[in-house]
Design a protein around this motif. Structure first.
Motif, PDB file in Angstrom:
ATOM      1  N   ARG A  82      -3.000 -21.114  11.854  1.00 20.84           N
ATOM      2  CA  ARG A  82      -1.901 -20.218  11.497  1.00 20.84           C
ATOM      3  C   ARG A  82      -1.131 -19.818  12.756  1.00 20.84           C
ATOM      4  N   THR A  83       0.145 -19.523  12.578  1.00 16.21           N
ATOM      5  CA  THR A  83       0.979 -19.128  13.712  1.00 16.21           C
ATOM      6  C   THR A  83       1.124 -17.608  13.740  1.00 16.21           C
ATOM      7  N   TYR A  84       0.912 -17.025  14.912  1.00 20.63           N
ATOM      8  CA  TYR A  84       0.980 -15.569  15.071  1.00 20.63           C
ATOM      9  C   TYR A  84       1.831 -15.203  16.284  1.00 20.63           C
ATOM     10  N   TYR A  85       2.447 -14.029  16.178  1.00 17.08           N
ATOM     11  CA  TYR A  85       3.120 -13.383  17.299  1.00 17.08           C
ATOM     12  C   TYR A  85       2.585 -11.955  17.356  1.00 17.08           C
ATOM     13  N   TYR A  86       2.398 -11.439  18.546  1.00 13.89           N
ATOM     14  CA  TYR A  86       2.070 -10.022  18.653  1.00 13.89           C
ATOM     15  C   TYR A  86       2.505  -9.496  20.010  1.00 13.89           C
ATOM     16  N   HIS A  87       2.927  -8.224  20.019  1.00 11.42           N
ATOM     17  CA  HIS A  87       3.366  -7.609  21.265  1.00 11.42           C
ATOM     18  C   HIS A  87       3.089  -6.110  21.238  1.00 11.42           C
ATOM     19  N   MET A  88       3.009  -5.530  22.422  1.00 11.77           N
ATOM     20  CA  MET A  88       2.710  -4.110  22.560  1.00 11.77           C
ATOM     21  C   MET A  88       3.903  -3.274  22.133  1.00 11.77           C
ATOM     22  N   LEU A  89       3.606  -2.145  21.461  1.00 12.65           N
ATOM     23  CA  LEU A  89       4.625  -1.164  21.121  1.00 12.65           C
ATOM     24  C   LEU A  89       4.485   0.040  22.042  1.00 12.65           C
TER      25      LEU A  89
END
Length: 284
Positions: A82-89
């Motif tokens: 699966r393809t994921y993106y994640y980043h800090m808020l």
């Protein structure tokens, strides 16, 4: 921790041995991280299952056109393929996470028990003090591994199961509306080998899950315990052989995996309420 472009992180790697493979679940790698202000990951795909435990701060996870914001004591899981993106808020505290990557055919059904699926790969407020403590112990144990030994594998498996047990909610599960793919595969396997006298344990081994978990999931989704499902397969085949062939009852009994004529005749009569010879006469 070592400094990288987007974070300060510690990476720990583990090489599974034969005991890990026999258990159908094993750790691959683990670590801890503190994000920098520019922390951003993706597009990312992995070949195993990676649990991320949010210890401080906030993070946005994006998957399948959806997004969810997670904070302290939440967790998410990256599923293989699966393809994921994640980043800090932005938040008062910098993002800190522990993470553990697992592999093996047993991982997915165990994650499903915790409510983690490819369609819903996150859990809100699932990181209880017990989860945090167990994840820390597991990461520490992995960091202390110098070389593989059976005792090391057993200790790690205990910690892995303890961690997974701590994220499984203590609630009753609703019956799924569709059969899980692995249940379908087990049904096909049973259709193919039921006449060879296979046991429920052998089917559970084929699925890569514990026997009790397999029996409960199979019964819930199929509506029959696995033993009765295999009995139905054998009885259907027995009825077909009695009607469509001239094989003797003894030949049919032995070909269906029964040890002798008596045990087959008794099982047949209990199932159909008539003996095999009577079934043959009524169909001729």
């Amino acid at each position: 921790m070592q400094e990288y472009e987007y974070e300060y992180a510690e990476f720990i790697y583990y090489k599974p041995g034969y005991l890990d493979k026999e258990e159908h679940i094993w750790p691959v790698r683990a670590g801890r991280s503190i994000a920098k202000s520019n922390y951003r990951v993706g597009p990312k795909r992995i070949e195993c299952y990676s649990l991320h435990f949010v210890r401080e701060g906030m993070i946005r996870l994006e998957f399948d056109g959806k997004r969810v914001d997670l904070q302290k004591n939440d967790l998410f899981c990256l599923f293989p393929g699966r393809t994921y993106y994640y980043h800090m808020l932005a938040s008062e505290s910098p993002l800190q996470m522990n993470w553990l990557a697992l592999d093996g055919p047993k991982v997915k059904p165990l994650l499903e028990l915790a409510g983690l699926t490819p369609e819903s790969p996150f859990g809100k407020q699932m990181c209880s003090p017990q989860v945090q403590e167990t994840s820390e112990r597991l990461i520490h144990a992995l960091a202390c591994v110098e070389r593989w030994k059976p005792a090391v594998s057993l200790e790690l498996h205990g910690l892995v199961y303890g961690l997974l047990a701590s994220i499984v909610p203590d609630t009753n599960y609703a019956q799924p509306t569709e059969l899980a793919g692995w249940i379908h595969e087990c049904m096909d396997y049973m259709e193919l080998h039921a006449t060879e006298g296979i046991s429920v344990q052998q089917v559970a081994d084929f699925a890569g899950v514990h026997r009790s978990y397999f029996s409960n999931m199979f019964t819930t989704q199929v509506g029959l315990p696995p033993l009765k499902f295999m009995q139905r397969i054998r009885m259907d085949k027995a009825k077909q052989l009695l009607k469509d062939t001239d094989a003797t009852v003894t030949e049919i009994a032995l070909s269906l995996g029964y040890p002798n004529l008596y045990s087959f005749t008794r099982a047949f009569k209990i199932y159909y309420k008539v003996p095999p010879i009577m079934m043959r006469r009524t169909s001729s």
